[in-house]
Design a protein around this motif. Structure first.
Motif, mmCIF file in Angstrom:
data_model
loop_
_atom_site.group_PDB
_atom_site.id
_atom_site.type_symbol
_atom_site.label_atom_id
_atom_site.label_comp_id
_atom_site.label_asym_id
_atom_site.label_seq_id
_atom_site.Cartn_x
_atom_site.Cartn_y
_atom_site.Cartn_z
ATOM 1 N N ALA A 117 0.833 -1.206 0.000
ATOM 2 C CA ALA A 117 0.000 0.000 0.000
ATOM 3 C C ALA A 117 0.867 1.254 0.000
ATOM 4 N N LEU A 118 1.926 1.252 0.775
ATOM 5 C CA LEU A 118 2.833 2.397 0.831
ATOM 6 C C LEU A 118 3.539 2.599 -0.508
ATOM 7 N N GLN A 119 3.993 1.522 -1.148
ATOM 8 C CA GLN A 119 4.645 1.645 -2.448
ATOM 9 C C GLN A 119 3.669 2.157 -3.506
ATOM 10 N N GLY A 120 2.430 1.694 -3.457
ATOM 11 C CA GLY A 120 1.409 2.204 -4.384
ATOM 12 C C GLY A 120 1.151 3.680 -4.175
ATOM 13 N N PHE A 121 1.102 4.090 -2.911
ATOM 14 C CA PHE A 121 0.910 5.505 -2.593
ATOM 15 C C PHE A 121 2.093 6.327 -3.083
ATOM 16 N N LEU A 122 3.301 5.812 -2.908
ATOM 17 C CA LEU A 122 4.491 6.529 -3.374
ATOM 18 C C LEU A 122 4.543 6.605 -4.898
ATOM 19 N N MET A 123 3.950 5.618 -5.586
ATOM 20 C CA MET A 123 3.886 5.676 -7.042
ATOM 21 C C MET A 123 2.901 6.742 -7.507
ATOM 22 N N LEU A 124 1.847 7.008 -6.726
ATOM 23 C CA LEU A 124 0.861 8.032 -7.072
ATOM 24 C C LEU A 124 1.354 9.447 -6.768
ATOM 25 N N LEU A 125 2.312 9.578 -5.881
ATOM 26 C CA LEU A 125 2.731 10.913 -5.455
ATOM 27 C C LEU A 125 3.237 11.814 -6.581
ATOM 28 N N PRO A 126 4.034 11.333 -7.527
ATOM 29 C CA PRO A 126 4.475 12.256 -8.584
ATOM 30 C C PRO A 126 3.312 12.852 -9.380
ATOM 31 N N SER A 127 2.304 12.040 -9.704
ATOM 32 C CA SER A 127 1.163 12.601 -10.435
ATOM 33 C C SER A 127 0.344 13.528 -9.541
ATOM 34 N N LEU A 128 0.213 13.195 -8.266
ATOM 35 C CA LEU A 128 -0.481 14.098 -7.342
ATOM 36 C C LEU A 128 0.295 15.396 -7.166
ATOM 37 N N GLN A 129 1.605 15.333 -7.241
ATOM 38 C CA GLN A 129 2.426 16.531 -7.124
ATOM 39 C C GLN A 129 2.177 17.465 -8.301
ATOM 40 N N VAL A 130 2.014 16.912 -9.494
ATOM 41 C CA VAL A 130 1.728 17.728 -10.678
ATOM 42 C C VAL A 130 0.368 18.407 -10.527
ATOM 43 N N VAL A 131 -0.629 17.657 -10.071
ATOM 44 C CA VAL A 131 -1.969 18.217 -9.879
ATOM 45 C C VAL A 131 -1.939 19.292 -8.797
ATOM 46 N N TRP A 132 -1.268 19.023 -7.690
ATOM 47 C CA TRP A 132 -1.199 19.996 -6.594
ATOM 48 C C TRP A 132 -0.494 21.273 -7.033
#
Length: 161
Positions: A117-132
């Motif tokens: 779950a943590l690795q999946g969340f860390l994989m989503l962070l770059p795209s969330l960073q672009v949106v943020w």
């Protein structure tokens, strides 16, 4: 006539062998002691290394008889040694089973649930960073720029009464 104080020193003379001998019960009579394996190499239980002098101490002004002191020291160490052996004999195997079970469950949860779950969340962070970053650039940055421009013309003067 005044009060006279007299210093009295008491000394106990013992042989070196008698003094240095451990009062722990001798279980291996006639056998040479080998260096025991350190069962706490990381010193996790340093607070449990309690000796007689850590628990019972007589100040210089009050001393019991030497034989009483030596006997109470021997009884303390013997009872501590025997009760620990008894309790560890009764509790070690069941507690090892329970703790092994607990740590196995915690390891399984950590390996198979938490880390994926943590690795999946860390994989989503770059795209969330672009949106943020784009939301910040669209809404928050212009708001603070306009507030800064409008409030930069405000002058505050303080006067004393």
């Amino acid at each position: 006539m005044g009060l006279e104080k007299e210093n009295m020193d008491t000394s106990v003379f013992m042989d070196d062998d008698e003094f240095n001998r451990s009062i722990e019960p001798i279980l291996k009579k006639g056998k040479l002691y080998e260096a025991e394996l350190d069962r706490d190499p990381n010193d996790i239980n340093a607070q449990l290394k309690v000796g007689f002098e850590d628990v019972i101490a007589e100040p210089i002004s009050t001393h019991s008889f030497d034989k009483v002191w030596i006997g109470s020291h021997a009884v303390f160490e013997l009872v501590k040694f025997m009760i620990y052996r008894l309790l560890s004999t009764l509790l070690a195997v069941p507690m090892a089973f329970i703790l092994g079970l607990v740590f196995a469950v915690l390891s399984c949860i950590h390996i198979w649930l938490l880390m994926p779950a943590l690795q999946g969340f860390l994989m989503l962070l770059p795209s969330l960073q672009v949106v943020w970053r784009s939301l910040t650039d669209m809404f928050i940055t212009p708001l603070f720029h306009s507030m800064g421009k409008s409030l930069s013309s405000v002058n505050v003067k303080t006067t004393e009464y």
